[in-house]
Design a protein around this motif. Structure first.
Motif, PDB file in Angstrom:
ATOM      1  N   THR A  89      37.446  52.190 -21.828  1.00 43.08           N
ATOM      2  CA  THR A  89      36.688  51.071 -22.392  1.00 43.08           C
ATOM      3  C   THR A  89      36.988  49.715 -21.749  1.00 43.08           C
ATOM      4  N   SER A  90      37.951  49.648 -20.866  1.00 45.44           N
ATOM      5  CA  SER A  90      38.332  48.379 -20.254  1.00 45.44           C
ATOM      6  C   SER A  90      37.443  48.045 -19.066  1.00 45.44           C
ATOM      7  N   ASP A  91      37.104  46.768 -18.936  1.00 39.30           N
ATOM      8  CA  ASP A  91      36.431  46.286 -17.730  1.00 39.30           C
ATOM      9  C   ASP A  91      37.442  46.014 -16.627  1.00 39.30           C
ATOM     10  N   ILE A  92      38.683  45.773 -17.019  1.00 38.16           N
ATOM     11  CA  ILE A  92      39.755  45.582 -16.045  1.00 38.16           C
ATOM     12  C   ILE A  92      40.208  46.967 -15.588  1.00 38.16           C
ATOM     13  N   GLU A  93      40.279  47.137 -14.291  1.00 37.99           N
ATOM     14  CA  GLU A  93      40.646  48.443 -13.734  1.00 37.99           C
ATOM     15  C   GLU A  93      42.147  48.525 -13.478  1.00 37.99           C
ATOM     16  N   GLU A  94      42.636  49.738 -13.559  1.00 36.08           N
ATOM     17  CA  GLU A  94      44.030  50.009 -13.197  1.00 36.08           C
ATOM     18  C   GLU A  94      44.250  49.663 -11.735  1.00 36.08           C
ATOM     19  N   VAL A  95      45.387  49.038 -11.466  1.00 34.65           N
ATOM     20  CA  VAL A  95      45.757  48.710 -10.094  1.00 34.65           C
ATOM     21  C   VAL A  95      47.055  49.443  -9.795  1.00 34.65           C
ATOM     22  N   LYS A  96      47.079  50.125  -8.648  1.00 31.91           N
ATOM     23  CA  LYS A  96      48.265  50.908  -8.297  1.00 31.91           C
ATOM     24  C   LYS A  96      48.817  50.456  -6.950  1.00 31.91           C
ATOM     25  N   ASP A  97      50.134  50.475  -6.854  1.00 28.60           N
ATOM     26  CA  ASP A  97      50.836  50.275  -5.584  1.00 28.60           C
ATOM     27  C   ASP A  97      50.518  48.960  -4.886  1.00 28.60           C
ATOM     28  N   VAL A  98      50.372  47.884  -5.656  1.00 29.87           N
ATOM     29  CA  VAL A  98      50.157  46.566  -5.063  1.00 29.87           C
ATOM     30  C   VAL A  98      51.487  45.827  -5.086  1.00 29.87           C
ATOM     31  N   HIS A  99      51.890  45.311  -3.922  1.00 30.62           N
ATOM     32  CA  HIS A  99      53.167  44.598  -3.836  1.00 30.62           C
ATOM     33  C   HIS A  99      53.042  43.257  -3.119  1.00 30.62           C
ATOM     34  N   ASP A 100      51.872  42.969  -2.569  1.00 29.65           N
ATOM     35  CA  ASP A 100      51.635  41.694  -1.903  1.00 29.65           C
ATOM     36  C   ASP A 100      51.361  40.624  -2.961  1.00 29.65           C
ATOM     37  N   GLY A 101      52.120  39.531  -2.922  1.00 25.92           N
ATOM     38  CA  GLY A 101      52.033  38.491  -3.935  1.00 25.92           C
ATOM     39  C   GLY A 101      50.647  37.890  -4.100  1.00 25.92           C
ATOM     40  N   ARG A 102      49.993  37.582  -2.987  1.00 27.19           N
ATOM     41  CA  ARG A 102      48.660  36.983  -3.067  1.00 27.19           C
ATOM     42  C   ARG A 102      47.661  37.955  -3.704  1.00 27.19           C
ATOM     43  N   ALA A 103      47.756  39.220  -3.372  1.00 26.31           N
ATOM     44  CA  ALA A 103      46.858  40.221  -3.968  1.00 26.31           C
ATOM     45  C   ALA A 103      47.120  40.353  -5.464  1.00 26.31           C
ATOM     46  N   CYS A 104      48.381  40.294  -5.859  1.00 22.25           N
ATOM     47  CA  CYS A 104      48.737  40.359  -7.278  1.00 22.25           C
ATOM     48  C   CYS A 104      48.159  39.171  -8.029  1.00 22.25           C
ATOM     49  N   VAL A 105      48.353  37.970  -7.492  1.00 21.98           N
ATOM     50  CA  VAL A 105      47.854  36.769  -8.151  1.00 21.98           C
ATOM     51  C   VAL A 105      46.328  36.796  -8.216  1.00 21.98           C
ATOM     52  N   ALA A 106      45.663  37.239  -7.157  1.00 21.72           N
ATOM     53  CA  ALA A 106      44.198  37.330  -7.162  1.00 21.72           C
ATOM     54  C   ALA A 106      43.724  38.301  -8.238  1.00 21.72           C
ATOM     55  N   ASN A 107      44.447  39.405  -8.408  1.00 17.21           N
ATOM     56  CA  ASN A 107      44.078  40.358  -9.450  1.00 17.21           C
ATOM     57  C   ASN A 107      44.267  39.766 -10.838  1.00 17.21           C
ATOM     58  N   ILE A 108      45.335  39.026 -11.026  1.00 13.68           N
ATOM     59  CA  ILE A 108      45.571  38.370 -12.313  1.00 13.68           C
ATOM     60  C   ILE A 108      44.444  37.378 -12.607  1.00 13.68           C
ATOM     61  N   LEU A 109      44.015  36.627 -11.614  1.00 15.68           N
ATOM     62  CA  LEU A 109      42.900  35.696 -11.798  1.00 15.68           C
ATOM     63  C   LEU A 109      41.621  36.437 -12.189  1.00 15.68           C
ATOM     64  N   ASP A 110      41.342  37.541 -11.521  1.00 12.89           N
ATOM     65  CA  ASP A 110      40.166  38.350 -11.875  1.00 12.89           C
ATOM     66  C   ASP A 110      40.263  38.848 -13.319  1.00 12.89           C
ATOM     67  N   SER A 111      41.460  39.236 -13.719  1.00 13.42           N
ATOM     68  CA  SER A 111      41.657  39.735 -15.083  1.00 13.42           C
ATOM     69  C   SER A 111      41.469  38.621 -16.103  1.00 13.42           C
ATOM     70  N   TYR A 112      41.956  37.421 -15.794  1.00  9.26           N
ATOM     71  CA  TYR A 112      41.723  36.289 -16.694  1.00  9.26           C
ATOM     72  C   TYR A 112      40.229  35.977 -16.797  1.00  9.26           C
ATOM     73  N   GLN A 113      39.521  36.092 -15.692  1.00  5.24           N
ATOM     74  CA  GLN A 113      38.083  35.860 -15.740  1.00  5.24           C
ATOM     75  C   GLN A 113      37.424  36.821 -16.732  1.00  5.24           C
ATOM     76  N   THR A 114      37.834  38.068 -16.708  1.00  7.08           N
ATOM     77  CA  THR A 114      37.295  39.071 -17.624  1.00  7.08           C
ATOM     78  C   THR A 114      37.657  38.754 -19.069  1.00  7.08           C
ATOM     79  N   THR A 115      38.943  38.446 -19.323  1.00  5.59           N
ATOM     80  CA  THR A 115      39.350  38.191 -20.712  1.00  5.59           C
ATOM     81  C   THR A 115      38.734  36.903 -21.248  1.00  5.59           C
ATOM     82  N   ILE A 116      38.641  35.874 -20.434  1.00 12.41           N
ATOM     83  CA  ILE A 116      38.050  34.612 -20.898  1.00 12.41           C
ATOM     84  C   ILE A 116      36.583  34.827 -21.268  1.00 12.41           C
TER      85      ILE A 116
END
Length: 158
Positions: A89-116
């Motif tokens: 039921t989630s619009d946010i997708e599972e993310v696996k094996d991400v360790h690059d900081g910029r990619a992590c932060v970009a994903n967090i921003l995308d997730s905030y966009q969804t929750t907001i």
């Protein structure tokens, strides 16, 4: 439902709100696990900075998960509680094996966009139902997350 009578909410409107809150709960659960994974797996020159920031983020998400579930119960409904349901039921997708900081932060921003976006929908529904409790909760989340989104966007634009 006696509980809804006490707090003065319409049963049908409370059920609609609880359904939307369960959708939000699903998104928060997947968001939480993604950030937890970022915290565990982050690598690189900004490890210490991001490791601490991700911990702060997932701690905040965990508090919100509990508040959302309790609000659903306050509305006389049951919070979803199975990860198989959250994934479905989630619009946010599972993310696996991400360790690059910029990619992590970009994903967090995308997730905030969804929750907001979803929180604004819930706030509108809550206002229509005269549900100040849910509306105030969503307002608090939106305000906090807009500021966090600004900060994370600034971080990515360094």
């Amino acid at each position: 439902m006696k509980q809804l009578k006490v707090i003065g909410l319409d049963e049908k409107k409370a059920e609609q709100l609880a359904d939307k809150l369960n959708e939000l709960l699903s998104n928060y659960q997947i968001f939480y696990m993604n950030v937890r994974g970022f915290h565990w797996n982050i690598k690189g020159e900004r490890f210490f900075e991001l490791h601490a920031k991700f911990e702060e983020t997932y701690d905040d998400l965990l508090l919100k998960i509990d508040e959302i579930a309790e609000r659903i119960l306050t509305l006389g409904q049951r919070p979803m509680h199975a990860y198989s349901t959250y994934i479905r039921t989630s619009d946010i997708e599972e993310v696996k094996d991400v360790h690059d900081g910029r990619a992590c932060v970009a994903n967090i921003l995308d997730s905030y966009q969804t929750t907001i976006r979803l929180q604004r929908e819930i706030q509108d529904l809550a206002n229509e139902a005269s549900d100040e409790g849910t509306s105030a909760l969503m307002s608090d989340y939106i305000r906090e997350q807009e500021k966090t989104a600004w900060m994370l966007t600034s971080y990515l634009n360094d």
